[in-house]
Write an enzyme that holds these catalytic residues in place. Structure first.
Site, PDB file in Angstrom:
ATOM      1  N   LEU A  20      20.211  -4.920  15.595  1.00 49.71           N
ATOM      2  CA  LEU A  20      21.461  -5.679  15.537  1.00 49.71           C
ATOM      3  C   LEU A  20      22.572  -4.819  16.113  1.00 49.71           C
ATOM      4  O   LEU A  20      23.142  -3.949  15.449  1.00 49.71           O
ATOM      5  CB  LEU A  20      21.778  -6.093  14.099  1.00 49.71           C
ATOM      6  N   ASP A  21      22.890  -5.073  17.370  1.00 52.70           N
ATOM      7  CA  ASP A  21      23.833  -4.245  18.096  1.00 52.70           C
ATOM      8  C   ASP A  21      25.263  -4.470  17.608  1.00 52.70           C
ATOM      9  O   ASP A  21      25.716  -5.617  17.479  1.00 52.70           O
ATOM     10  CB  ASP A  21      23.749  -4.568  19.592  1.00 52.70           C
ATOM     11  N   ALA A  22      25.972  -3.365  17.342  1.00 53.48           N
ATOM     12  CA  ALA A  22      27.401  -3.399  16.995  1.00 53.48           C
ATOM     13  C   ALA A  22      27.713  -4.376  15.871  1.00 53.48           C
ATOM     14  O   ALA A  22      28.795  -4.954  15.810  1.00 53.48           O
ATOM     15  CB  ALA A  22      28.234  -3.744  18.239  1.00 53.48           C
ATOM     16  N   VAL A  23      26.780  -4.545  14.961  1.00 51.78           N
ATOM     17  CA  VAL A  23      26.914  -5.601  13.951  1.00 51.78           C
ATOM     18  C   VAL A  23      28.050  -5.327  12.969  1.00 51.78           C
ATOM     19  O   VAL A  23      28.573  -6.271  12.353  1.00 51.78           O
ATOM     20  CB  VAL A  23      25.569  -5.784  13.215  1.00 51.78           C
TER      21      VAL A  23
END
Length: 591
Positions: free
Chosen positions: A237-240
Site C-alpha cells: 500500500l503505497d504512501a497509504v
C-alpha cells in the site's frame, strides 16, 4: 451456537468498516457491491487470526520491471529469466515496482491500474513470474496520474472521475498538513467549470484521490479483486499514511486511514488467506508501528528506521544508536512482522531516524554521502525551513567512506566491500522478512548519467543493466560477482536456520560500541543463533564469556565449517567480519 459462514462474516466486517468511514451514508448498496466483487462469484474463506504466513526461508527481491534489458526481448521476460537462472530456490518472492502505464515518478504516477506498461510486456509475463515467485505489487492508493482517464474526466466534469479528487479552496488554512515535498500542496487546474485547486501531496502530476467519496473506494475494491485474480500475493500500500485528508489536521495517519487499511485487510484475507498486506509508511517509528493495528491491519510494515541506523552504524564504527533502537523495538506478535531492507528504489529515508539519531549525526552522515556522490532530497517544515528528507545514493557507494577520515584518503580505507556485505549479513539476522533491492544484490554503483538524463535525484539508484554486460560482470572476478555470490550464500544459509524465523525472539547483546551482537531464538523449536559483527575498521577480540553462550551446548560457527567455538577463550574478528554461532546440543563438531 451457529457458526457464521465466511461470506456472512465478510459482510459483517465490511459493514463495520463502512460505518466508521461513512457514518452518514446509506451503505446497503455499497456493501452489496463490495461483497459481490469479493465473494459472490468467488470462494470466500474464514481468516485465521495471528497466523504467520512466512518463515526463515522467505527472502524477497525488489526490482523495476526494466532493471535488466536485453535487445529484442520484453523486459519482464528478461527479468524472469534472470530470477529463474540466478535466484530460484533462494528467494521466495519478488516485488516488481509499478508495472502499469505511468506519466512520472518511475511508475508511481499511475495512468491505468489494470494494464501492464506495454514497454515492459503484458499480464502473461506478470502471471509467469507469479507462478514461480510470490508476487508483490504496488497498490498506489493515495494518488493517480494527472493524465489518467479519471483526472481527464474531472477536468471535463464527467464520470467516472468528476468527484474523485480532493478540491480545496486555496484560502483554507492547510498549515498543519505534513508532507514530504517542497512543492505547493494545491495545484490550480482549469476545468469546464472554471479553475479548481486539487490536493497533491507528492507532485502536481500525482493528484490525490478522495476516499471520502465511496465511489473511489469501490474503484479500488475492483482493482484489488483484479490483482488477486492476476496472481498478486503481496499488496504494497503505497504512501497509504496520507490517504485521508481533513483540513485543519496533519492529514497524516488519521483514524480513517487506519480503518481503510483494516478494510483492505478484511477483503484480501477472506478472498485469498495467504495474501499479505504491507504498508509503505515512511514516517517516524511509533507512527509506523501503529499500522500493525491489533494484527488486523498490515501483516508487515517497512522497517524504515533500519536503513539510516544501519548505514550510520557501518560508516561511524559505532552501533550505539542501532543497539538502543533495537532494545526498544517491540516484538512483532504472531501474524505480523517487519519488512527489513537497507536500500530501495527511493533512497535512505531520514524521517524514521528522527529521535533515534540526533541532528548532528544526521547532518554528518548526509555530508559523508554527498562526498561519495549522493544527492539530498528536502522537505519543507511548518515554519518554512527545509530539512533533509532522504539521501539518494546507491548503497554500494554509501559504503565507500567512513567518518572521521584522515587527511590522506578522505575516508576511503579499502573496506567498501566488507562494510557492504557486513551490513547485509546484519540485516539478514534481525527479526523480520529480509528484502534485497536488486542493485544491492548486484552492488551497482551510482548512475550519474541517469540523474543527468532525468534530472531526478532518485535516478542515481535506478540503473538499468544491459543483460549481456551484467552476465559478463557476473562471470568475472568483479566486485559485482564477488558480492552477488556472497549474498546468495548468506541467503541460502539463513533459510536453513529456524532461529532466523521472522518472529523468533531477538535479544541485543552488550559488546561495546564497535561490536554489534544479537541472539535469536525460536519459540517453537528452541533453536538459537548468536550473531556478532565487527562494525569497525579495527580488529576486535570478543571474549566468549561475554556472549553468554549456554555452557552445556556446542556452538558451531556456521560461516566457518561448523567449527565448535566452545574451547576458545575469545573470537577475533577482522574489520567488518561477522560470525553466526548456532547452538547444537548433540553434535560431532570440528575442533
Amino acid at each position: 451456537m451457529t457458526e457464521i459462514a465466511p461470506q456472512q462474516h465478510l459482510r459483517e466486517r465490511i459493514s463495520a468498516h463502512l460505518e466508521v468511514l461513512y457514518p452518514d451514508l446509506e451503505k446497503a448498496a455499497l456493501l452489496d457491491d463490495i461483497v459481490g466483487l469479493m465473494a459472490l462469484d468467488h470462494r470466500c474463506f474464514m481468516p485465521s487470526a495471528h497466523k504467520n504466513l512466512w518463515d526463515e526461508s522467505d527472502t524477497l527481491v525488489i526490482t523495476y520491471g526494466d532493471s535488466i534489458l536485453r535487445e529484442g526481448e520484453w523486459p519482464l521476460h528478461t527479468l524472469h529469466d534472470f530470477l529463474r537462472r540466478e535466484l530460484r530456490g533462494l528467494i521466495s518472492g519478488v516485488h516488481i515496482l509499478p508495472f502499469y502505464p505511468y506519466s512520472s515518478d518511475d511508475g508511481f504516477s499511475v495512468i491505468n491500474y489494470v494494464e501492464v506498461n506495454p514497454s515492459l510486456g503484458d499480464w502473461k509475463d506478470i502471471n509467469a513470474i507469479a507462478r514461480d515467485f510470490d508476487l508483490m505489487a504496488d497498490l498506489v492508493i493515495n494518488h493517480c496520474s494527472s493524465r489518467s482517464l479519471w483526472f481527464e474526466n474531472f477536468k471535463q466534469r464527467r464520470d467516472p472521475g468528476m468527484d474523485y479528487f480532493v478540491e480545496v479552496d486555496p484560502k483554507t488554512d492547510l498549515s498543519e498538513v505534513v508532507r514530504p515535498r517542497t512543492s505547493s500542496l494545491l495545484n490550480e487546474v482549469q476545468t469546464l467549470d472554471g479553475k479548481r485547486h486539487v490536493w497533491c501531496t507528492f507532485s502536481h502530476d500525482q493528484v490525490d484521490l478522495n476516499f471520502q467519496n465511496p465511489k473511489v473506494l469501490l474503484e479500488f475494491v475492483k482493482i484489488i479483486r483484479y490483482y488477486l485474480d492476476m496472481g498478486v500475493k503481496i499488496f504494497r500500500l503505497d504512501a497509504v499514511a496520507f490517504l485521508w485528508k481533513i483540513p485543519g489536521t496533519t492529514s497524516l495517519n488519521l483514524e480513517q486511514t487506519h480503518e481503510a487499511v483494516r478494510l483492505v485487510r478484511t477483503l484480501i484475507e477472506h478472498a485469498v488467506p495467504e495474501a499479505i498486506i504491507i504498508t509503505e509508511t515512511n514516517i517516524p517509528l511509533r507512527e509506523n508501528l501503529a499500522y500493525f493495528g491489533n494484527a488486523n491491519e498490515a501483516h508487515l510494515v517497512y522497517n524504515f528506521s533500519l536503513p539510516p541506523l544501519l548505514i550510520n552504524t557501518m560508516v561511524s564504527g559505532s552501533c550505539q544508536a542501532l543497539k538502543k533502537w533495537m532494545m526498544g523495538m517491540p516484538a512483532a506478535q504472531d501474524g505480523t512482522t517487519y519488512f527489513n531492507f537497507i536500500a530501495s528504489h527511493d533512497g535512505i529515508g531520514l524521517r524514521p531516524a528522527e529521535g533515534l539519531l540526533d541532528d548532528a549525526d544526521i547532518n554528518q552522515m548526509v555530508a559523508l554521502m554527498q562526498k561519495s556522490g549522493g544527492r539530498v532530497s528536502w522537505r519543507t517544515l511548518a515554519n518554512g525551513d527545509n530539512r533533509p528528507y532522504e539521501i539518494n545514493i546507491s548503497l554500494f557507494d554509501a559504503m565507500r567512506r567512513h567518518l572521521y577520515p584522515d587527511n590522506e584518503n578522505d575516508g576511503e580505507d579499502g573496506f567498501q566491500e566488507q562494510r557492504f556485505v557486513c551490513a547485509h549479513a546484519l540485516m539478514l539476522a534481525v527479526q523480520g522478512v529480509p528484502a534485497f533491492y536488486i542493485h544491492s544484490l548486484l552492488a551497482t554503483e551510482n548512475d550519474e548519467n541517469r540523474v543527468l538524463h532525468t534530472s531526478h535525484n532518485r535516478s542515481i539508484n535506478r540503473h538499468q543493466w544491459v543483460a549481456d554486460d551484467l552476465e559478463s560482470q557476473l562471470g568475472t572476478n568483479s566486485h559485482h560477482a564477488r558480492i552477488f555470490q556472497t549474498l546468495k550464500d548468506l541467503i541460502a544459509l539463513r533459510s536453513a536456520q529456524a532461529a532466523f524465523h521472522p518472529n523468533a525472539a531477538q535479544y541485543p547483546l552488550h559488546l561495546g560500541d564497535e561490536v554489534f551482537g544479537i541472539r535469536r531464538e525460536s519459540h517453537s523449536s528452541g533453536a538459537a543463533i548468536v550473531a556478532i559483527y565487527n562494525i569497525s575498521a579495527k580488529r576486535q577480540e570478543i571474549l566468549l564469556a561475554d556472549l553468554n553462550l549456554d555452557e552445556t551446548a556446542h556452538w558451531l560457527d556456521i560461516l566457518n565449517d561448523d567449527v565448535d567455538v566452545r574451547s576458545q577463550a575469545s573470537l577475533v574478528l577482522e574489520p567488518y567480519e561477522y560470525r553466526w554461532l548456532r547452538r547444537c546440543d548433540n553434535v560431532t563438531a570440528t575442533q
